[in-house]
Design an enzyme around this catalytic site. Structure first.
Site: not given
Length: 311
Positions: A47, A193, A49
């Protein structure tokens, strides 16, 4: 030179040199010339990129090994790519798939063996799989920080290190990692992140320097927001899904355009590519050249948001 070689030989030399130079230019400009038949491995290919990168490299004539956790979704990508090849003037190949969970580093060595068995080699490894995070550090379990790091950092470096010896042995290959602008500057409520992407940037910068002697380039690509489901699938402080499509994500770059930029970076053997607008680029420079101002701006942003929300 003319006295040594003679006029006729000189003209022949110049003519042959010119032809050779023209040939090299045409080869570089011819679409997909460097990637036809190349073995390209893409993680997170089911899915977003990763899927768009699969489309771009498949169209360029690469032999793909698509990696992910969901066999059904990967097979659907294979079917779509195979159908898209109908009538193509370029030689294309039916992609292979390898199913594994990148966050489970104990399975990566087995996966690397399966990858190498597909075509006997890896010419380009694109470390794309990843997970995002939205949360307040005060309310975030340490286990969530670890889980994000396992997927975004330890998984990619484990796969890279498992495949690297085969590249070094052949003195050929190319390692690509999809990082983020947040690997170059951190913003509030993205601690897990941003930390994983900072670690990724540092590791692959070190790797680039260490393996340059083997002729193996390393490319770090740092996009800004991309229109994918990354924010929807992001984890929060307690490990649950964020479930919101951020406004910034919804207004982000088209993943097809980013995939073409990845393709271009591989062809040009780029070292470090930032795919973001003026403001993120300015923030990166401020973090380096005027950190006091950058920290003040980030503190102001944190106070305005108070808590993570759809931006």
């Amino acid at each position: 030179m003319e006295r040594v070689m003679g006029g006729g030989m000189l003209q022949l030399f110049l003519a042959s040199t010119g032809i050779l130079l023209l040939y090299r230019i045409l080869v570089r400009l011819r679409p997909g010339a460097a990637l036809q038949d190349a073995v390209v491995v893409i993680t997170g290919a089911s899915s977003g990129l990763g899927k768009e990168c699969a489309r771009a490299f498949h169209a360029a004539g690469a032999r793909l090994v698509l990696c992910g956790r969901d066999a059904g979704r990967l097979q659907q990508v294979v079917q779509e790519l195979t159908a898209s090849s109908t009538g193509s003037q370029r030689q294309t190949y039916t992609p292979s798939t390898v199913i594994f969970n990148l966050a489970d580093t104990d399975t990566v060595d087995r996966a690397a063996d399966e990858i190498l068995k597909c075509f006997g080699q890896v010419d380009v490894l694109i470390n794309n799989a990843g997970i995002s995070y939205r949360g307040n550090i005060l309310d975030t379990h340490l286990s969530v920080q670890r889980d994000v790091m396992e997927t975004n950092y330890f998984g990619p470096i484990a796969l890279t290190q498992a495949l690297l010896p085969s590249m070094v042995h052949r003195r050929s290959g190319h390692i690509v990692v999809i990082s983020s602008v947040q690997g170059k500057m951190a913003i509030p409520y993205r601690s897990a992140y941003a930390a994983s992407k900072h670690a990724t940037q540092a590791y692959f910068d070190c790797l680039r320097a260490e393996i340059e002697r083997y002729g193996i380039p390393v490319t770090v690509i740092s996009p800004g927001y991309i229109r994918t489901s990354l924010s929807v699938n992001a984890v929060t402080g307690d490990g649950s899904k964020y479930g919101v499509l951020d406004k910034t994500t919804a207004m982000g770059r088209d993943p097809r355009d980013v995939a073409q930029a990845v393709l271009k970076a591989v062809r040009q053997r780029s070292k470090d590519v930032v795919l973001a607008g003026p403001m993120p680029n300015l923030a990166i420079y401020l973090r380096t050249l005027w950190p006091a101002l950058f920290f003040k701006l980030m503190s102001s942003r944190a106070r305005k948001e108070q808590k993570p929300k759809a931006e």
